[in-house]
Design an enzyme around this catalytic site. Structure first.
Site, PDB file in Angstrom:
ATOM      1  CB  CYS A   1      -1.104  -0.016   1.335  1.00 54.71           C
ATOM      2  SG  CYS A   1      -1.588  -1.433   1.559  1.00 54.71           S
TER       3      CYS A   1
ATOM      4  NE  ARG B   1       5.058   1.521  -1.498  1.00 54.46           N
ATOM      5  CZ  ARG B   1       6.281   1.339  -1.067  1.00 54.46           C
ATOM      6  NH1 ARG B   1       7.153   1.869  -1.440  1.00 54.46           N
ATOM      7  NH2 ARG B   1       6.336   0.408  -0.204  1.00 54.46           N
TER       8      ARG B   1
ATOM      9  CD1 TRP C   1      -0.989  -5.760  -4.005  1.00 55.35           C
ATOM     10  CD2 TRP C   1      -1.049  -6.438  -1.845  1.00 55.35           C
ATOM     11  NE1 TRP C   1      -1.029  -6.842  -4.045  1.00 55.35           N
ATOM     12  CE2 TRP C   1      -0.773  -7.376  -2.948  1.00 55.35           C
ATOM     13  CE3 TRP C   1      -0.951  -6.896  -0.538  1.00 55.35           C
ATOM     14  CZ2 TRP C   1      -0.469  -8.689  -2.743  1.00 55.35           C
ATOM     15  CZ3 TRP C   1      -0.469  -8.249  -0.399  1.00 55.35           C
ATOM     16  CH2 TRP C   1      -0.146  -8.954  -1.371  1.00 55.35           C
TER      17      TRP C   1
ATOM     18  CG  ASN D   1       0.967   1.684   3.679  1.00 55.68           C
ATOM     19  OD1 ASN D   1       0.015   1.883   3.307  1.00 55.68           O
ATOM     20  ND2 ASN D   1       2.127   2.411   3.112  1.00 55.68           N
ATOM     21  N   GLY D   2       0.256  -2.183   6.365  1.00 55.26           N
ATOM     22  CA  GLY D   2       0.754  -3.085   7.624  1.00 55.26           C
ATOM     23  C   GLY D   2      -0.320  -4.030   7.836  1.00 55.26           C
TER      24      GLY D   2
ATOM     25  CD  GLU E   1      14.337 -12.668 -12.864  1.00 57.49           C
ATOM     26  OE1 GLU E   1      14.162 -13.086 -11.889  1.00 57.49           O
ATOM     27  OE2 GLU E   1      14.029 -11.317 -12.860  1.00 57.49           O
TER      28      GLU E   1
ATOM     29  CE  LYS F   1      10.864 -10.178 -13.653  1.00 55.09           C
ATOM     30  NZ  LYS F   1      11.688 -10.162 -12.678  1.00 55.09           N
TER      31      LYS F   1
ATOM     32  CD  GLU G   1       7.225 -10.701 -12.022  1.00 55.32           C
ATOM     33  OE1 GLU G   1       6.891 -10.375 -10.922  1.00 55.32           O
ATOM     34  OE2 GLU G   1       8.567 -10.468 -12.450  1.00 55.32           O
TER      35      GLU G   1
ATOM     36  CG  HIS H   1      15.990 -36.285 -13.255  1.00 59.76           C
ATOM     37  ND1 HIS H   1      16.179 -37.748 -13.126  1.00 59.76           N
ATOM     38  CD2 HIS H   1      17.158 -35.763 -13.683  1.00 59.76           C
ATOM     39  CE1 HIS H   1      17.701 -37.718 -13.497  1.00 59.76           C
ATOM     40  NE2 HIS H   1      18.249 -36.511 -13.708  1.00 59.76           N
TER      41      HIS H   1
ATOM     42  CE  LYS I   1       9.642  -2.417  -8.103  1.00 63.82           C
ATOM     43  NZ  LYS I   1      10.668  -3.482  -8.919  1.00 63.82           N
TER      44      LYS I   1
HETATM   45  C1  F6R Z   1       9.595  -9.991  -9.514  1.00 68.29           C
HETATM   46  C2  F6R Z   1       9.731  -8.874  -8.196  1.00 68.29           C
HETATM   47  C3  F6R Z   1       9.886  -9.694  -6.841  1.00 68.29           C
HETATM   48  C4  F6R Z   1      10.959  -8.882  -5.765  1.00 68.29           C
HETATM   49  C5  F6R Z   1      10.657  -9.484  -4.497  1.00 68.29           C
HETATM   50  C6  F6R Z   1      11.605  -9.169  -3.511  1.00 68.29           C
HETATM   51  O1  F6R Z   1       9.922  -9.254 -10.624  1.00 68.29           O
HETATM   52  O2  F6R Z   1      10.087  -7.836  -8.516  1.00 68.29           O
HETATM   53  O3  F6R Z   1      10.055 -11.107  -6.759  1.00 68.29           O
HETATM   54  O4  F6R Z   1      12.271  -9.373  -6.427  1.00 68.29           O
HETATM   55  O5  F6R Z   1       9.459  -9.232  -3.965  1.00 68.29           O
HETATM   56  O6  F6R Z   1      11.678  -7.839  -3.657  1.00 68.29           O
HETATM   57  P1  F6R Z   1      12.921  -6.804  -3.071  1.00 68.29           P
HETATM   58  O7  F6R Z   1      14.095  -6.879  -3.900  1.00 68.29           O
HETATM   59  O8  F6R Z   1      12.518  -5.420  -3.091  1.00 68.29           O
HETATM   60  O9  F6R Z   1      13.097  -7.388  -1.699  1.00 68.29           O
END
Ligand code: F6R
Length: 608
Positions: free
Chosen positions: A2, A27, A74, A100-101, A481, A485, A488, A504, A603
């Site tokens: 949030c 966010r 969020w 937030n929280g 990774e 990408k 998501e 396997h 985010k």
């Molecule tokens: C994927 C992504 C998330 C963050 C994860 C950790 O694209 O952005 O998987 O990598 O939430 O976030 P940070 O690096 O901010 O701790």
């Protein structure tokens, strides 16, 4: 997750708060709301959906005032709808709270407040706060907030306004980031500096247990005993254009294209070509201290965890130090071997991820020294770690992490090189690595020139339902990774695997409908991955390969080929990640997905 923004000063609050909310939308983005002191009392507007919905509502039904708080949500407790959007009010609608929280004892407090006659309107834990403050209010808002918060278990960043104290915003932090922005005769509160960067770069970061009281004459920071605190004012060196799209259709694409610069920024001033090593002043450690650890533990979540895996390979390969990688969320709840002789490296773009922060604190509690590899300057992990490396990638707004990943791996390579040189890597070997590193920005730029060809490949795959990503050695984490990408932002199911593990189990999935992305640069495991490509082709799978040169062994075996420049093994995942980001991006755009704000994601994950 949030986002919070608040304003008090001479200007009209609504446009400032809406602008701040838009900058925070990355966010969290399922509903939003505003509370403005309109001269008579608190007036609120709330809307489910994007900030644009709230903006439309406020155009149709404006609220005028020069003090207000706002929130983008969020959802954690309660569906993303009108009633659950913040601000949440008390019974008399005189107190408004954005939060937030998570209030962990929210249910018990709610029951107790209902027994006292309070009527709740929403399913949120936040509403408990407005009723608690109402219950404790006795003419002084900050005292009521302090008393209310003393009954609360959980995490919060909050901002509160009240009809009975109409020139004041009270904010408080425990476990959820909050900062005060200092303008010319005006003051802001925000959960993220991007919300207020257009108006000030002077900020005070609140620590857990701090409260801020903002009014028209100034600000005060106090503790939970209402005693005044003196805090440093920090100057933010981010520019406004860094948090804008700059002509790109999405932040994600802008950030992918920034990587030649961001990787350069991570290395800037840190490489020592003459001695084949790296200089990392922020570690706050002497060479003797660096050599004194028995083991290294790297912890992170998501994309940062993928960087951690590459870090493990780098450090073990170069420095021959034992390394373990843990998901932060798992590390906290088991009993890992951590002693005073453990170096704990914590990787986080935001520096605020709740699980990562808690894992770091647990490691520190057990005596480990914590180093943060962090992007956001002044974030909680950056401030609470014992030292570290800022990656200097600039603000990452796209929810899918891109430039932070390449910069995290670059920072880990710098660290591995430095440690390795202390542990016996020769100067010649060190110089060879430095040379390869220096070429990376130009090599990334070369890959970016192939974006149109990658977009054409994306067109062929926009309607598939599954994807497999395979790599070996350093490129196994790159495969993870790449798959993350894609899934998501496009919502296509994708899995990453070490290529040889395919036999396997996952090989059962392969048929003509299964696209398989192979990361197959000409590295030390190239011959091995050729065999895996043959295995997929033998089962009619569709192969998209990232290669670094024309390979006779692959003739006729690749349905699509994406070329990346040659580098030494350890840097192949940095180069490989760029076309994988582009592939995911273009597929998602062609499917009509909102790549900057994928569904259900946020985010910065500031709840456990
Ligand atoms: C994927 C992504 C998330 C963050 C994860 C950790 O694209 O952005 O998987 O990598 O939430 O976030 P940070 O690096 O901010 O701790």
């Amino acid at each position: 997750m949030c986002g919070i923004v608040g304003y008090v000063g001479p200007r009209l609050a609504t446009p400032l708060l809406l602008e701040g909310l838009k900058r925070l939308e990355y966010r969290g983005y399922d509903s939003a709301g505003i509370a403005i002191m309109n001269g008579n009392g608190v007036e609120t507007r709330k809307a489910p959906g994007k900030i644009s919905e709230l903006e439309a509502l406020m155009t149709a039904s404006p609220v005028h005032g020069t003090l207000g708080i706002a929130h983008t949500r969020w959802a954690t407790h309660g569906a993303p709808n009108f009633v659950n959007a913040h601000p949440q009010l008390d019974c008399e609608e005189r107190i408004a709270v954005v939060h937030n929280g998570i209030i962990e004892n929210g249910s018990a407090l709610r029951q107790a407040l209902e027994d006292l006659g309070h009527t709740f309107r929403s399913d949120t834990d936040t509403e408990v706060l407005s009723h608690l403050i109402e219950e404790t209010y006795d003419g002084n808002l900050e005292e009521a907030v302090i008393e209310a918060l003393s009954k609360v278990e959980g995490t919060y960043g909050i901002a509160v306004v009240s009809t009975d104290d109409p020139n004041k915003i009270v904010a408080a932090r425990k476990g959820s980031p909050l900062l005060v922005g200092l303008g010319e005769g005006e003051y802001f509160i925000a959960s993220d500096v991007s919300a207020i960067l257009a108006h000030t770069r002077q900020v005070i970061y609140l620590d857990d247990g701090d409260l801020a009281v903002l009014d028209r004459d100034g600000y005060r920071i106090i503790d939970m005993n209402a005693s005044p605190l003196t805090k440093d004012v920090a100057s933010i060196d981010w520019d406004l254009d860094m948090i804008e799209r700059g002509g790109f259709p999405h932040f994600m694409l802008k950030e992918i294209f920034e990587q030649p610069d961001t990787v350069k920024n991570t290395m800037r001033g840190r490489l020592l070509p003459e001695t084949g090593t790296a200089k990392l002043g922020g570690l706050n450690m002497t060479s003797e201290e660096l050599l004194s650890f028995d083991n290294i533990l790297i912890t992170a979540c998501g994309t940062s965890w993928h960087s951690a895996l590459i870090g493990e390979f780098l450090i073990e390969d170069l420095a021959r130090s034992p390394v373990e990688v843990e998901y932060a969320s798992e590390m906290r709840y088991r009993n890992p071997i951590i002693t005073e002789k453990t170096l704990c490296i914590v990787i986080s773009q935001s520096g605020e991820t709740a699980d990562t922060l808690a894992a770091m604190r647990e490691a520190q509690r057990r005596g480990a020294r914590a180093l943060g590899i962090v992007n956001v300057v002044g974030s909680t992990i950056a401030r609470e770690s014992d030292g570290g490396i800022y990656i200097h990638a600039g603000p990452e707004i796209g929810v899918a992490s891109t430039k932070a990943f390449s910069s995290q791996v670059t920072a880990l390579a710098l660290f591995a090189l430095k440690l390795a040189r202390l542990r016996g890597l020769t100067e010649l070997e060190g110089k060879h690595i430095v040379e390869a590193m220096q070429k990376l920005p130009d090599q990334i730029a070369e890959i970016l020139e192939t974006a149109p060809a990658i977009e054409e490949i994306a067109e062929q795959f926009k309607d598939v339902t599954n994807f497999l990503y395979l790599g070996r050695g350093y490129n196994f984490p790159a495969a993870l990774e790449g798959a993350l990408k894609l899934k998501e932002i496009s919502y296509i199911h994708a899995e990453g695997y070490p290529a040889a593990e395919m036999k396997h189990g996952p090989i059962a999935l392969i048929d003509e409908n299964m696209p398989v992305v192979f990361i197959a640069p000409h590295d030390s495991v190239f011959d091995k991955i050729v065999s895996n490509i043959h295995e997929v082709k033998a089962r009619s799978g569709c192969v998209i390969a990232l290669t670094s040169r024309s390979e006779p062994a692959l003739a006729g075996k690749l349905d699509y080929e994406i070329r990346i420049p040659e580098t030494i093994d350890m840097f192949t995942p940095i180069l490989a990640s760029v076309p994988l980001q582009l592939l995911a991006y273009y597929i998602a755009v062609k499917r009509g997905a909102n790549v900057d704000q994928p569904r259900n994601l946020a985010k910065s994950v500031t709840v456990e």
